[in-house]
Design a protein around this motif. Structure first.
Motif, mmCIF file in Angstrom:
data_model
loop_
_atom_site.group_PDB
_atom_site.id
_atom_site.type_symbol
_atom_site.label_atom_id
_atom_site.label_comp_id
_atom_site.label_asym_id
_atom_site.label_seq_id
_atom_site.Cartn_x
_atom_site.Cartn_y
_atom_site.Cartn_z
ATOM 1 N N LEU A 7 -3.495 8.287 -3.372
ATOM 2 C CA LEU A 7 -3.677 7.373 -2.244
ATOM 3 C C LEU A 7 -4.943 6.551 -2.408
ATOM 4 C CD1 LEU A 7 -2.689 9.507 0.862
ATOM 5 C CD2 LEU A 7 -1.594 7.421 0.050
ATOM 6 N N GLY A 13 1.211 3.899 -2.907
ATOM 7 C CA GLY A 13 0.900 5.265 -2.516
ATOM 8 C C GLY A 13 2.001 6.229 -2.946
ATOM 9 N N SER A 48 -4.529 2.836 5.999
ATOM 10 C CA SER A 48 -4.539 3.965 5.070
ATOM 11 C C SER A 48 -5.421 5.133 5.476
ATOM 12 C CB SER A 48 -4.923 3.483 3.679
ATOM 13 O OG SER A 48 -6.103 2.740 3.746
ATOM 14 N N VAL A 50 -5.336 2.500 -2.501
ATOM 15 C CA VAL A 50 -6.252 1.714 -1.671
ATOM 16 C C VAL A 50 -7.077 0.766 -2.547
ATOM 17 C CG1 VAL A 50 -8.344 1.884 -0.281
ATOM 18 C CG2 VAL A 50 -6.386 3.325 0.246
ATOM 19 N N LEU A 84 0.839 -1.195 0.000
ATOM 20 C CA LEU A 84 0.000 0.000 0.000
ATOM 21 C C LEU A 84 0.877 1.248 0.000
ATOM 22 C CD1 LEU A 84 -3.023 0.624 0.175
ATOM 23 C CD2 LEU A 84 -2.746 0.896 2.614
ATOM 24 N N ASP A 85 1.906 1.214 0.831
ATOM 25 C CA ASP A 85 2.790 2.354 0.947
ATOM 26 C C ASP A 85 3.506 2.612 -0.373
ATOM 27 O OD1 ASP A 85 3.951 4.363 2.494
ATOM 28 O OD2 ASP A 85 5.803 3.197 2.613
#
Lengths: 192, 506
Positions: B106, B96, B135, B110, B92-93
């Protein structure tokens, strides 16, 4: 009451121990099943015995852990209405549920499944697949699982009655259902 | 009284089930007890033979020997390892950071991670909670509109339902008697379309209301250039490769879902070891959760088997069939009623309850009406997913509420005060996504080829795809909805493009 609570604590320890021992079978199943798959691709071989081990293990996991899952209160429930009741009412409902739903069901299946195992054990029943496994170790899992479940039902009943009688302040995880992970959300109805 | 009981045993039994379930005792046991109580009544009334219950142990043994469901613990374990070891968070990071400079970046992250990690959950709770925990704070920190943030999280959390390799699809395939591979293939395109619709919505917002979905400020984009590339190579690529390998081998028919799941689980373990993320407590936690999930899922199946045995014994299946085939409008009526019913039931039943209680009753009727069961399963899947994020009852929203900040807090990185999330914001945030879902249900109904196309490629005759065909895609040229179903393997549902109107939910 104290004697009953001792029994209940004993049952809790038993199912806790069974749960913690049995969950290692998950890892074993992963290793065996991925091993089976690799052998099938690389050597183009497969063995019915090893394939059957997979579902023996899976059955052992879900049947033997049923009491442990009950101890952890992780059998899914629908708390959309029940979640709005007071703690005491919920505990009362649980008592009714254990007496009317869980116990008769678990005892009945335990009682019905024992002969299935006995017959299989006595006749030395084998898998119908060539090179398959002997059947009784799988069949004994049904009565064994339901025995553990019945015992845990008894323990949960004792704890709840003790709670209602004021003999103990609290017991085990509550709410429950719908969150089979460690990060337990608050019960559905409390959330809003 | 007795005659009334005998004549109406099935409806009474079903009514009692609903009552028992609402009473809040674990579903598995309520189901089984309901079956036993009514079995005893049925035996007393002479409707059933006492030998009925003797069949139970063999039925349970049949569940144990079921090959399809073996994949359930494997995919669960794989997902848990990916998630608990922090690989999902890294994913996710990284995404992102990758999309950071973009408005709505972002939110895209997600959505994509939600789609990719579909494997991890059969239960909506887990993915919504983990995405919400990871998140939501980041999105709020950088000034996302709370409604957009929560909507995107709730919606992506439910994506896990419908995108392969989801547990939901495995169970659905098992209950409908279809192969898991086919179910995966059927769900793939609708799942991808849905994901793009979500992303499309975010894109729209980023144009219409750019301030609602700001890009990451430069100081928050800690990774750039080579460093970012390195991160992508080491935290993005491996889990993606793993997921695609698992899916690919299942799609191509090289691996059975059980084998794919086991390989995936082993692969996830290896990845965690290579990343030095695996320790004993993590492993134990994952095994513990997997064992408990397997147990409660399989016990619902045991419970519904007891229920089903008796329900069929008192001709409940015939009752359901009469009820559903007797609907006005034939197949269309059936689809509308069934979809509405599942939609409302999903407000208070999670997926596994629905799949084990309702789907076995609906499947045979659908088949009799000539409906392609893969298509039917995917349709029900999308429908349930809609219900899970529909205010005010949707499960996803409840779980998001439970992890969203309930009071104002000070963000620990920026030191800014961040307002709490209100329940109203969560509800309003879900609305656009619910609309997208309703559109999606409509699309699946209107374009069954989306599901069946990849399954029956060779049998589609382009000439068949005409709007003016009869409104029942599965009975080409026929007017009798109860006519003989097409032969097995026929392009059920793929010959006609037009279709019943999408059921309108509201």
């Amino acid at each position: 009451m104290q004697a009953l609570l001792t029994i209940s604590a004993g049952i809790d320890r038993l199912n806790q121990a069974v749960g913690r021992a049995v969950y290692w079978l998950v890892l074993l199943a992963v290793v065996i099943s991925s091993g089976n798959a690799m052998v099938r691709y690389t050597l183009n071989m497969s063995s019915n015995a090893w394939l059957e081990v997979q579902w023996y293990l899976f059955s052992a996991i879900f049947l033997l852990c049923s009491g442990y899952t009950l101890l952890r209160n992780e059998h899914i429930r629908i708390d959309i209405i029940a979640g709005r009741f007071s703690r005491r009412t919920q505990v009362w409902l649980d008592v009714v549920g254990i007496v009317l739903f869980l116990m008769p069901m678990a005892v009945m299946i335990l009682w019905l499944s024992w002969p299935m195992f006995k017959l299989s054990f006595a006749t030395g029943e084998m898998s119908s697949n060539a090179g398959g496994l002997v059947r009784w170790p799988a069949k004994v899992l049904v009565p064994a699982g339901f025995l553990l479940l019945t015992l845990q039902g008894l323990s949960e009943l004792i704890k709840r009655i003790a709670f209602l009688a004021g003999a103990i302040d609290d017991f085990g995880p509550q709410g429950g259902g719908h969150a089979p992970r460690e990060t337990k959300p608050i019960a559905k109805a409390e959330g809003l | 009284m007795v005659e009334f009981l005998i004549a109406n045993m099935a409806p009474i039994m079903f009514g009692a089930l609903v009552f028992f379930l609402l009473f809040g005792y674990p579903v598995a046991f309520a189901l089984a007890a309901n079956g036993i109580v009514f079995g005893l009544i049925g035996i007393e009334l002479g409707l059933l033979t006492p030998a009925l219950f003797q069949a139970l142990p063999e039925r349970i043994f049949g569940i144990m020997a079921n090959d399809t469901l073996l994949a359930v613990p494997f995919f669960t374990f794989m997902g848990l390892i990916l998630e608990r070891s922090g690989m999902a968070e890294d994913l996710l990071d990284t995404i992102g950071q990758l999309f950071g400079p973009l408005r709505g970046g972002l939110a895209y992250a997600v959505i994509f991670v939600g789609a990719l990690l579909a494997a991890t959950t059969g239960v909506v709770a887990a993915s919504v909670i983990s995405m919400g925990l990871i998140s939501l704070p980041i999105m709020l920190r950088y000034g996302y509109d709370p409604r957009i943030a929560t909507g995107a999280i709730a919606a992506s959390g439910t994506l896990a339902q419908i995108i392969p390799p989801s547990l939901v699809l495995i169970v659905m395939a098992d209950q409908l008697g279809r192969s898991v591979g086919d179910m995966y293939e059927g769900a793939l395109i609708p799942g991808l379309v849905l994901t793009s619709l979500y992303a499309g919505y975010i894109f729209l917002v980023s144009i219409v209301r750019p301030s609602a979905v700001p890009a990451l400020p430069p100081e928050a984009r800690t990774l750039r250039g080579l460093k970012l590339l390195y991160r992508v190579a080491f935290s993005l690529v491996p889990p993606l490769v793993l997921i695609f390998l698992v899916l690919g081998t299942i799609f191509l028919g090289i691996a059975t879902p059980t084998e794919g799941g086991a390989m995936g689980a082993a692969g996830a373990l290896l990845l965690a070891i290579v990343n030095r993320r695996l320790d004993l407590s993590l492993l134990k936690q994952a095994m513990d959760s997997t064992a408990k999930l397997s147990s409660f899922v399989m016990f619902i199946l045991v419970g519904s088997t007891v229920f089903g045995l008796v329900f069929r014994g008192v001709n409940g299946d015939l009752w359901v069939e009469h009820l559903l085939t007797g609907l006005p409008g034939g197949v269309i009526g059936f689809l509308i009623v069934v979809n509405l019913m599942v939609f409302f039931l999903a407000f208070f039943l999670d997926f596994f309850e629905l799949a084990f209680i309702i789907v076995p009753l609906l499947g045979p009727v659908a088949e009799k009406l000539g409906i392609d069961l893969i298509w039917f399963g995917v349709l029900l899947g999308v429908n349930m997913q809609t219900s899970f994020m529909h205010p005010p009852f949707g499960f996803a929203l409840f779980y998001l509420r439970s992890v969203a900040p309930g009071a104002d807090y000070i963000d620990k990185f920026t030191g800014k005060r961040i307002a709490k999330i209100t329940t109203g914001q969560i509800y309003w945030g879900a609305v656009p996504f619910v609309l997208i879902q309703v559109i999606m249900v409509g699309l699946v109904i209107a374009f069954p080829q989306m599901v069946t196309g990849s399954l029956h490629e060779s049998t589609i005759d382009p000439a068949d795809i005409k709007i003016e065909l009869p409104p029942m895609p599965y009975t080409p040229g026929g007017t009798d909805p109860f006519g003989a179903p097409p032969p097995i393997g026929a392009p059920g549902g793929s010959s006609g493009a037009f279709a019943p109107p999408p059921p309108v939910f509201k």
